[in-house]
Motif scaffolding. Sequence first.
Motif, PDB file in Angstrom:
ATOM      1  N   ARG A   1       0.849  -1.188   0.000  1.00  0.00           N
ATOM      2  CA  ARG A   1       0.000   0.000   0.000  1.00  0.00           C
ATOM      3  C   ARG A   1       0.894   1.250   0.000  1.00  0.00           C
TER       4      ARG A   1
ATOM      5  N   LYS B   1      -3.462  15.095  -6.690  1.00  0.00           N
ATOM      6  CA  LYS B   1      -4.820  14.644  -7.027  1.00  0.00           C
ATOM      7  C   LYS B   1      -5.073  14.605  -8.525  1.00  0.00           C
TER       8      LYS B   1
ATOM      9  N   GLY C   1       0.877   4.804   9.212  1.00  0.00           N
ATOM     10  CA  GLY C   1       0.910   5.900  10.176  1.00  0.00           C
ATOM     11  C   GLY C   1       1.964   5.693  11.238  1.00  0.00           C
TER      12      GLY C   1
ATOM     13  N   SER D   1       3.120   6.706   5.266  1.00  0.00           N
ATOM     14  CA  SER D   1       2.099   7.733   5.025  1.00  0.00           C
ATOM     15  C   SER D   1       1.043   7.599   6.109  1.00  0.00           C
ATOM     16  N   PRO D   2       0.253   8.645   6.312  1.00  0.00           N
ATOM     17  CA  PRO D   2      -0.842   8.535   7.284  1.00  0.00           C
ATOM     18  C   PRO D   2      -1.823   7.424   6.906  1.00  0.00           C
ATOM     19  N   VAL D   3      -2.549   6.938   7.903  1.00  0.00           N
ATOM     20  CA  VAL D   3      -3.504   5.858   7.674  1.00  0.00           C
ATOM     21  C   VAL D   3      -4.554   6.276   6.645  1.00  0.00           C
ATOM     22  N   ARG D   4      -4.970   7.529   6.708  1.00  0.00           N
ATOM     23  CA  ARG D   4      -6.013   8.009   5.777  1.00  0.00           C
ATOM     24  C   ARG D   4      -5.539   7.989   4.324  1.00  0.00           C
ATOM     25  N   ASP D   5      -4.193   7.975   4.133  1.00  0.00           N
ATOM     26  CA  ASP D   5      -3.637   7.942   2.776  1.00  0.00           C
ATOM     27  C   ASP D   5      -3.162   6.549   2.381  1.00  0.00           C
ATOM     28  N   GLY D   6      -3.514   5.554   3.193  1.00  0.00           N
ATOM     29  CA  GLY D   6      -3.188   4.173   2.839  1.00  0.00           C
ATOM     30  C   GLY D   6      -1.935   3.638   3.503  1.00  0.00           C
TER      31      GLY D   6
ATOM     32  N   CYS E   1       6.967  10.432   6.195  1.00  0.00           N
ATOM     33  CA  CYS E   1       6.544  10.350   4.797  1.00  0.00           C
ATOM     34  C   CYS E   1       7.742  10.621   3.875  1.00  0.00           C
TER      35      CYS E   1
END
Length: 210
Positions: free
Chosen positions: A72, A149, A100, A92-97, A104
């Motif tokens: 991931r 994005k 955490g 990366s943070p958990v929200r970004d896959g 980064c």
Amino acid sequence: MRLNRLISASMTHMRILVAAPSLRIAPLAPLLLSPAHPASPVTHVSTAAASDTPRTPAPHYKRNEITAVGERATSEISTTTGGVHASFLCDSPVRDGGRGEGACPVDHLLGAIVGCSQATMSMLVFQQKLQVGKVHWKADTKYDVLGIKGRSGSSPHLTEFNIVGEVETDMSQAALDALAEEVERRCVVAATVKRSGAPFVFRLVPRQIV
């Protein structure tokens, strides 16, 4: 008969002049009237200037290599440099896959600039016998998240770098400026990032020793 000889001699002389137009014939009168001159010294053209031109030394390359296993948005990275095995997490943070659990990629890049600058500065301090204690670093950069994005017209590249090291030392600001210039010039990571063309500010300032 005599006329034929004169014509033949004239034609021969003309052929010599045509065949060798650059040949210059010195007049005989001055040579006959002036006393004999000693032989002129031979002038040697020195080629030292060409041979003394310094040659650019051939590069002595050192290769660094890593291996990694990614899942991931997390990479477990391993490396062996100078016989020392090390591993670290690029996360990366958990929200970004990610998990955490680690820094980064952008933070790793900033850390690489600071770490390389610290190592380069340590070498210079040793060579120049400077009195330097700990260095307290701050580094930042920024990028357009719309580029990540995929927004049309936006780029995710890092747009600027600001690196500041607060040095525990009695050195003057002028001396620190000279040291910072040399560190920035010799640091492998800083030199590479600067070649990207992004604004790069690198400063060393004195820090009060508590």
